[in-house]
Write a protein that holds these residues in place. Structure first.
Motif, mmCIF file in Angstrom:
data_model
loop_
_atom_site.group_PDB
_atom_site.id
_atom_site.type_symbol
_atom_site.label_atom_id
_atom_site.label_comp_id
_atom_site.label_asym_id
_atom_site.label_seq_id
_atom_site.Cartn_x
_atom_site.Cartn_y
_atom_site.Cartn_z
ATOM 1 N N ALA A 35 8.354 -1.818 8.400
ATOM 2 C CA ALA A 35 7.380 -2.870 8.768
ATOM 3 C C ALA A 35 7.972 -3.878 9.692
ATOM 4 O O ALA A 35 7.539 -4.523 10.135
ATOM 5 C CB ALA A 35 6.569 -4.032 7.456
ATOM 6 N N GLN A 36 9.097 -3.620 9.822
ATOM 7 C CA GLN A 36 10.109 -4.644 10.317
ATOM 8 C C GLN A 36 9.736 -6.302 9.815
ATOM 9 O O GLN A 36 8.997 -7.100 10.946
ATOM 10 C CB GLN A 36 9.595 -5.070 12.457
ATOM 11 N N CYS A 37 9.524 -6.107 8.559
ATOM 12 C CA CYS A 37 9.043 -7.506 7.936
ATOM 13 C C CYS A 37 10.335 -8.054 6.806
ATOM 14 O O CYS A 37 10.728 -7.173 6.555
ATOM 15 C CB CYS A 37 7.801 -7.449 7.331
ATOM 16 N N PRO A 38 9.943 -9.897 6.573
ATOM 17 C CA PRO A 38 11.127 -9.119 5.652
ATOM 18 C C PRO A 38 10.482 -9.163 3.865
ATOM 19 O O PRO A 38 9.627 -8.438 3.863
ATOM 20 C CB PRO A 38 10.203 -11.388 5.498
ATOM 21 N N LEU A 39 11.902 -9.023 3.617
ATOM 22 C CA LEU A 39 11.850 -8.494 2.205
ATOM 23 C C LEU A 39 10.439 -8.973 1.172
ATOM 24 O O LEU A 39 9.859 -8.536 0.613
ATOM 25 C CB LEU A 39 12.882 -7.754 1.581
ATOM 26 N N GLU A 40 10.835 -10.221 1.196
ATOM 27 C CA GLU A 40 10.244 -10.965 0.547
ATOM 28 C C GLU A 40 8.479 -11.106 0.892
ATOM 29 O O GLU A 40 7.580 -11.210 0.078
ATOM 30 C CB GLU A 40 10.107 -12.755 0.769
ATOM 31 N N THR A 41 8.203 -10.600 2.210
ATOM 32 C CA THR A 41 6.725 -10.920 2.773
ATOM 33 C C THR A 41 6.093 -8.973 1.667
ATOM 34 O O THR A 41 5.042 -9.080 1.552
ATOM 35 C CB THR A 41 6.212 -9.935 3.812
ATOM 36 N N VAL A 42 7.287 -7.579 1.612
ATOM 37 C CA VAL A 42 6.880 -6.535 1.030
ATOM 38 C C VAL A 42 6.387 -6.730 -0.287
ATOM 39 O O VAL A 42 5.408 -6.154 -0.996
ATOM 40 C CB VAL A 42 8.247 -5.573 1.344
ATOM 41 N N LYS A 43 7.497 -7.722 -1.597
ATOM 42 C CA LYS A 43 7.111 -8.357 -2.600
ATOM 43 C C LYS A 43 6.517 -9.316 -2.842
ATOM 44 O O LYS A 43 5.267 -8.665 -3.797
ATOM 45 C CB LYS A 43 8.128 -8.952 -3.466
ATOM 46 N N GLN A 44 5.845 -9.807 -2.266
ATOM 47 C CA GLN A 44 4.706 -10.407 -2.052
ATOM 48 C C GLN A 44 2.778 -9.964 -2.498
ATOM 49 O O GLN A 44 2.629 -9.953 -2.987
ATOM 50 C CB GLN A 44 4.326 -11.117 -1.180
ATOM 51 N N ILE A 45 3.184 -8.788 -1.373
ATOM 52 C CA ILE A 45 2.372 -7.641 -0.519
ATOM 53 C C ILE A 45 2.182 -6.525 -2.325
ATOM 54 O O ILE A 45 0.778 -6.321 -2.812
ATOM 55 C CB ILE A 45 2.246 -6.434 0.356
ATOM 56 N N ALA A 46 3.393 -6.408 -3.008
ATOM 57 C CA ALA A 46 3.656 -5.125 -4.208
ATOM 58 C C ALA A 46 3.073 -6.160 -5.232
ATOM 59 O O ALA A 46 2.350 -5.563 -5.831
ATOM 60 C CB ALA A 46 4.388 -4.794 -4.082
ATOM 61 N N ALA A 47 3.329 -7.675 -5.461
ATOM 62 C CA ALA A 47 2.565 -8.176 -6.061
ATOM 63 C C ALA A 47 1.233 -8.325 -6.436
ATOM 64 O O ALA A 47 0.657 -8.750 -7.040
ATOM 65 C CB ALA A 47 3.248 -9.307 -6.396
ATOM 66 N N GLN A 48 0.487 -8.761 -5.131
ATOM 67 C CA GLN A 48 -0.551 -8.722 -5.056
ATOM 68 C C GLN A 48 -1.456 -7.212 -5.541
ATOM 69 O O GLN A 48 -2.405 -7.094 -5.443
ATOM 70 C CB GLN A 48 -1.250 -9.270 -3.151
ATOM 71 N N GLU A 49 -1.090 -6.275 -4.678
ATOM 72 C CA GLU A 49 -1.491 -5.205 -5.102
ATOM 73 C C GLU A 49 -1.694 -4.757 -6.112
ATOM 74 O O GLU A 49 -2.363 -3.927 -7.303
ATOM 75 C CB GLU A 49 -0.636 -3.745 -4.066
ATOM 76 N N LYS A 50 -0.534 -4.679 -7.120
ATOM 77 C CA LYS A 50 -0.484 -4.825 -9.005
ATOM 78 C C LYS A 50 -1.668 -5.188 -9.570
ATOM 79 O O LYS A 50 -1.783 -4.980 -10.732
ATOM 80 C CB LYS A 50 1.452 -5.412 -9.077
ATOM 81 N N SER A 51 -1.570 -6.654 -9.031
ATOM 82 C CA SER A 51 -2.403 -7.431 -9.735
ATOM 83 C C SER A 51 -4.365 -7.192 -8.911
ATOM 84 O O SER A 51 -4.955 -7.443 -10.072
ATOM 85 C CB SER A 51 -2.192 -8.992 -9.360
ATOM 86 N N ASN A 52 -4.208 -6.412 -8.057
ATOM 87 C CA ASN A 52 -5.403 -5.828 -7.575
ATOM 88 C C ASN A 52 -5.879 -4.891 -8.931
ATOM 89 O O ASN A 52 -7.249 -4.029 -8.692
ATOM 90 C CB ASN A 52 -5.715 -5.420 -6.801
ATOM 91 N N ARG A 53 -4.785 -4.246 -9.054
ATOM 92 C CA ARG A 53 -4.902 -2.447 -9.920
ATOM 93 C C ARG A 53 -4.973 -2.715 -11.951
ATOM 94 O O ARG A 53 -5.821 -2.319 -12.634
ATOM 95 C CB ARG A 53 -3.705 -1.858 -10.165
ATOM 96 N N GLU A 54 -4.782 -3.589 -11.932
ATOM 97 C CA GLU A 54 -5.374 -5.052 -13.401
ATOM 98 C C GLU A 54 -6.154 -5.539 -13.726
ATOM 99 O O GLU A 54 -7.622 -5.668 -12.712
ATOM 100 C CB GLU A 54 -4.207 -5.397 -13.737
#
Length: 54
Positions: A35-54
């Motif tokens: 995605a050519q983006c910072p690792l922190e961006t991926v972690k933030q989006i992953a956390a958002q996705e996880k909270s959306n699924r719960e």
């Protein structure tokens, strides 16, 4: 975030690319590279996705 073209030839946002790759068995580092983006961006989006699924 910038625009990408997905495998179907359609425009896609970096966020959508990351969300799609999170469904695959790949590392966050790989996603950040693709995605050519910072690792922190991926972690933030992953956390958002996880909270959306719960």
């Amino acid at each position: 975030m910038g625009q990408f073209v997905n495998a179907d030839g359609k425009r896609s946002s970096v966020q959508k690319i990351i969300e799609d790759l999170l469904q695959e068995d790949v590392t966050y580092e790989f996603i950040a590279h693709v995605a050519q983006c910072p690792l922190e961006t991926v972690k933030q989006i992953a956390a958002q996705e996880k909270s959306n699924r719960e």
